[in-house]
Write a protein that holds these residues in place. Structure first.
Motif, short mmCIF file in Angstrom:
data_model
loop_
_atom_site.label_atom_id
_atom_site.label_comp_id
_atom_site.label_asym_id
_atom_site.label_seq_id
_atom_site.Cartn_x
_atom_site.Cartn_y
_atom_site.Cartn_z
N LEU A 96 0.83 -1.20 0.00
CA LEU A 96 0.00 0.00 0.00
C LEU A 96 0.87 1.25 0.00
O LEU A 96 2.02 1.22 0.45
CB LEU A 96 -0.90 0.03 1.24
N ASN A 97 0.30 2.36 -0.47
CA ASN A 97 1.03 3.62 -0.41
C ASN A 97 1.28 3.99 1.05
O ASN A 97 0.76 3.35 1.97
CB ASN A 97 0.32 4.72 -1.19
N ALA A 98 2.06 5.03 1.28
CA ALA A 98 2.49 5.40 2.63
C ALA A 98 1.33 5.73 3.56
O ALA A 98 1.41 5.50 4.76
CB ALA A 98 3.46 6.57 2.57
N THR A 99 0.23 6.24 3.01
CA THR A 99 -0.93 6.59 3.85
C THR A 99 -1.94 5.46 3.95
O THR A 99 -2.99 5.62 4.58
CB THR A 99 -1.62 7.85 3.30
N ALA A 100 -1.64 4.32 3.34
CA ALA A 100 -2.52 3.14 3.35
C ALA A 100 -3.90 3.46 2.77
O ALA A 100 -4.91 2.96 3.26
CB ALA A 100 -2.62 2.54 4.74
N THR A 101 -3.92 4.26 1.72
CA THR A 101 -5.18 4.60 1.06
C THR A 101 -5.30 3.99 -0.33
O THR A 101 -6.36 4.07 -0.94
CB THR A 101 -5.34 6.13 0.96
N THR A 102 -4.21 3.38 -0.82
CA THR A 102 -4.22 2.78 -2.15
C THR A 102 -3.38 1.51 -2.13
O THR A 102 -2.25 1.52 -1.63
CB THR A 102 -3.61 3.74 -3.20
N VAL A 103 -3.93 0.43 -2.69
CA VAL A 103 -3.15 -0.79 -2.88
C VAL A 103 -2.38 -0.62 -4.18
O VAL A 103 -2.97 -0.39 -5.23
CB VAL A 103 -4.04 -2.05 -2.93
N MET A 104 -1.07 -0.72 -4.09
CA MET A 104 -0.21 -0.56 -5.27
C MET A 104 -0.01 -1.91 -5.97
O MET A 104 0.11 -1.96 -7.19
CB MET A 104 1.14 0.03 -4.87
N ALA A 105 0.08 -2.99 -5.18
CA ALA A 105 0.31 -4.33 -5.73
C ALA A 105 -0.16 -5.35 -4.71
O ALA A 105 -0.30 -5.05 -3.52
CB ALA A 105 1.78 -4.54 -6.05
N CYS A 106 -0.38 -6.57 -5.20
CA CYS A 106 -0.84 -7.67 -4.35
C CYS A 106 -0.32 -8.97 -4.93
O CYS A 106 -0.35 -9.17 -6.15
CB CYS A 106 -2.36 -7.67 -4.32
N THR A 107 0.17 -9.83 -4.07
CA THR A 107 0.62 -11.14 -4.50
C THR A 107 0.10 -12.19 -3.52
O THR A 107 -0.17 -11.89 -2.36
CB THR A 107 2.17 -11.20 -4.59
N GLY A 108 -0.07 -13.40 -4.00
CA GLY A 108 -0.55 -14.48 -3.15
C GLY A 108 0.29 -15.73 -3.33
O GLY A 108 0.90 -15.94 -4.38
N VAL A 109 0.33 -16.54 -2.29
CA VAL A 109 1.06 -17.80 -2.34
C VAL A 109 0.17 -18.90 -1.76
O VAL A 109 -0.56 -18.68 -0.79
CB VAL A 109 2.41 -17.71 -1.60
N ASP A 110 0.23 -20.07 -2.39
CA ASP A 110 -0.50 -21.23 -1.90
C ASP A 110 0.15 -21.69 -0.60
O ASP A 110 1.29 -22.17 -0.60
CB ASP A 110 -0.45 -22.34 -2.95
N ALA A 111 -0.53 -21.50 0.50
CA ALA A 111 0.02 -21.81 1.82
C ALA A 111 -0.04 -23.29 2.16
O ALA A 111 0.46 -23.70 3.21
CB ALA A 111 -0.70 -20.98 2.88
N THR A 112 -0.63 -24.10 1.29
CA THR A 112 -0.71 -25.53 1.57
C THR A 112 0.53 -26.27 1.09
O THR A 112 0.75 -27.41 1.49
CB THR A 112 -1.94 -26.18 0.89
N GLN A 113 1.32 -25.62 0.25
CA GLN A 113 2.54 -26.25 -0.24
C GLN A 113 3.63 -26.05 0.79
O GLN A 113 3.90 -24.94 1.23
CB GLN A 113 2.96 -25.65 -1.58
N ASN A 114 4.25 -27.14 1.18
CA ASN A 114 5.33 -27.06 2.18
C ASN A 114 6.52 -26.35 1.61
O ASN A 114 6.93 -26.61 0.49
CB ASN A 114 5.74 -28.47 2.63
N GLU A 115 7.09 -25.45 2.41
CA GLU A 115 8.33 -24.80 2.01
C GLU A 115 9.48 -25.65 2.55
O GLU A 115 9.50 -26.00 3.72
CB GLU A 115 8.42 -23.39 2.59
#
Length: 118
Positions: A96-115
Motif C-alpha cells: 500500500l502507499n504510505a498513507t494506506a489509502t491505495t493498494v499498489m500491488a498484491c501477491t498471493g502464495v498457496d500456503a498448503t505447499q510445504n516450504e
C-alpha cells in the motif's frame, strides 16, 4: 482500516487482487503492519522470492506483476499488509502507499505447499 475499505482498494493491480478481495469478503483475516519500507528494498526481496517460487514450483498469484510494480516504484515508501483465507490455504501480501489509502500491488502464495530448504 475496515474490510470494506480494503475491498474497494483491491481492483486489478495484479491477478492476485480479485482472489484477495474474495478471501476478505469470505471472512479472511487481514492487517497492515506499522512502519514504511522503500519499494526498492521490497523489490529485491520479492524478486528473490519469485526465483525461489519458480525453482520450487510453488503456486503464486501476481508475484511476477508485483515484482515489476515494485521495481518501477524505486524508493517510494510503502506499507505492507496481508490477507489470509479463512481456511489458511492462501496468504496474500499487499503493498500500500504510505498513507494506506491505495493498494499498489498484491501477491498471493498457496500456503498448503510445504516450504523446504535446499
Amino acid at each position: 482500516m475496515t474490510p470494506d475499505a480494503l475491498c474497494e482498494m483491491l481492483t486489478e493491480q495484479t491477478p492476485a487482487c480479485g482472489p484477495a478481495r474474495d478471501a476478505l469478503l469470505s471472512g479472511g483475516t487481514f492487517g497492515v503492519w506499522d512502519g514504511l519500507m522503500p519499494a526498492d528494498q521490497l523489490f529485491h526481496t520479492f524478486r528473490t522470492r519469485l526465483r525461489i517460487a519458480h525453482k520450487r514450483e510453488r503456486e503464486t498469484l501476481g508475484l511476477t506483476e508485483t515484482v515489476g510494480i515494485l521495481e518501477r516504484m524505486e524508493d517510494e515508501l510503502l506499507r505492507i499488509g496481508w490477507i489470509d483465507t479463512t481456511d489458511r490455504t492462501w496468504a496474500f501480501t499487499l503493498f500500500l502507499n504510505a498513507t494506506a489509502t491505495t493498494v499498489m500491488a498484491c501477491t498471493g502464495v498457496d500456503a498448503t505447499q510445504n516450504e523446504t530448504t535446499d
